[in-house]
Design a protein around this motif. Structure first.
Motif, PDB file in Angstrom:
ATOM      1  N   ASN A 147       0.842  -1.193   0.000  1.00 36.10           N
ATOM      2  CA  ASN A 147       0.000   0.000   0.000  1.00 36.10           C
ATOM      3  C   ASN A 147       0.880   1.248   0.000  1.00 36.10           C
ATOM      4  O   ASN A 147       1.939   1.259   0.641  1.00 36.10           O
ATOM      5  N   ILE A 157      -1.327  -2.018   8.335  1.00 31.06           N
ATOM      6  CA  ILE A 157       0.089  -1.820   8.682  1.00 31.06           C
ATOM      7  C   ILE A 157       0.567  -3.015   9.512  1.00 31.06           C
ATOM      8  O   ILE A 157      -0.113  -3.430  10.457  1.00 31.06           O
ATOM      9  N   PHE A 193       3.612  -1.008   3.774  1.00 31.65           N
ATOM     10  CA  PHE A 193       2.871   0.263   3.735  1.00 31.65           C
ATOM     11  C   PHE A 193       3.870   1.412   3.725  1.00 31.65           C
ATOM     12  O   PHE A 193       4.664   1.543   4.652  1.00 31.65           O
TER      13      PHE A 193
END
Ligand code: G1P
Length: 289
Positions: free
Chosen positions: A157, A240, A245
């Protein structure tokens, strides 16, 4: 690493800050000079290789889907009159058939809820999210294009961030940063709109995301966060530790066009870059400031 090919554009907001204009014009269709905010977001996404667009609209905002129609009568009229320049503008902004899919957010339950409304269209693949009222300007290196390139290396992400003044942390999702390498910062935590003085950093999320589909599963649990809304930030925070991330610092210019002053500033800044308008505007500014 899979590149995102679909982008979600949450465009259901009421735009109350721009009343009375937004009584009958969707705020995403307000122009900066002569291009709607929505078109800038689409342009940025196309530059990043996105080919499918999901508009998450709302009641009263059907004009956003209409914007992507081929304006047949107008095209015929322009052809008859030999208006090549205007026809070129229409051709350049036209998306291919089927590239835009529109769905509705039935109730204003927050940004996370709006994104979740696109889950069946997105399916199980990485996707981008762009908030059109964040106008990010860097023609040489558009923000989402930079993100897609970084994402190809990093996976997982990725959010775009910029530093904001300490007293403005309560307007943004704020990153709790880990290690930084160049423009890439590891994300250790995310907090939605922390009060000034309580924020883990001044790195604010600026409305561009590349996300893994698992965020949809978390959003589907429907937990309420800041302001009683289903927050995208909270759902991302749960990823997370489970998935990579990162945050990518955007180095171009950002205009907050959800704000009246920001929108006026964007108009002036972009007009000053336009050879057809800049001389007149510069002369007026010189005479009146
Ligand atoms: C949303 C997000 C926030 C983000 C911001 C960027 O907030 O919830 O995390 O920083 O967009 O503009 P909103 O502006 O919709 O309140």
């Amino acid at each position: 690493m899979t590149r995102p090919e679909i982008a979600v554009l949450p465009v259901g907001g009421m735009g109350t800050r721009f009343l009375p204009a937004t009584k009958s014009v969707a705020k995403e269709l307000l122009p900066v000079v002569d291009r709607p905010l929505l078109q800038y977001a689409v342009d940025e996404a196309r530059a990043a290789g996105i080919s499918q667009f999901v508009l998450v609209t709302a009641r009263g905002k059907a004009s956003l889907a209409d914007y992507f129609d081929v304006p047949g009568e107008l095209v015929r009229l322009l052809e008859e009159r030999g208006k090549a320049r205007e026809l070129a503008i229409l051709a350049e902004t036209q998306l291919p058939p089927g590239a835009v899919i529109s769905t509705r957010q039935q109730q204003p339950l927050g940004l996370g809820h709006a994104v979740w409304c696109a889950r069946h269209i997105v399916g199980r693949r990485p996707f981008a999210v762009l908030l059109p009222d964040e106008f990010l300007h860097d023609p040489a290196a558009p923000c989402l294009k930079q993100m897609v390139e970084a994402h190809a290396r990093l996976g997982g992400n990725l959010v775009a961030v910029m530093e904001v003044p300490e007293d403005q942390t309560d307007r943004y999702g704020i990153v709790a940063p880990g290690a930084t390498h160049g423009l890439v910062t590891e994300v250790k935590g995310l907090v939605e709109k922390p009060a000034p003085g309580t924020a883990p950093s001044r790195l604010a999320v600026i409305g561009r995301y590349i996300l893994q589909p698992e965020v949809m599963d978390i959003l589907g649990e429907g937990r309420r966060g800041a302001g009683g809304e289903i927050q995208l930030t909270d759902a991302m925070a749960e990823l997370i530790g489970r998935q990579p991330f990162h945050a990518l610092t955007f180095t171009g210019r950002r205009f907050d066009c959800g704000d009246k002053a920001g929108h006026v500033i964007a108009n002036v800044a972009i007009a000053l870059e336009r050879p057809d308008i800049a001389p007149q505007l510069r002369a007026w500014l010189a005479a009146n400031l």
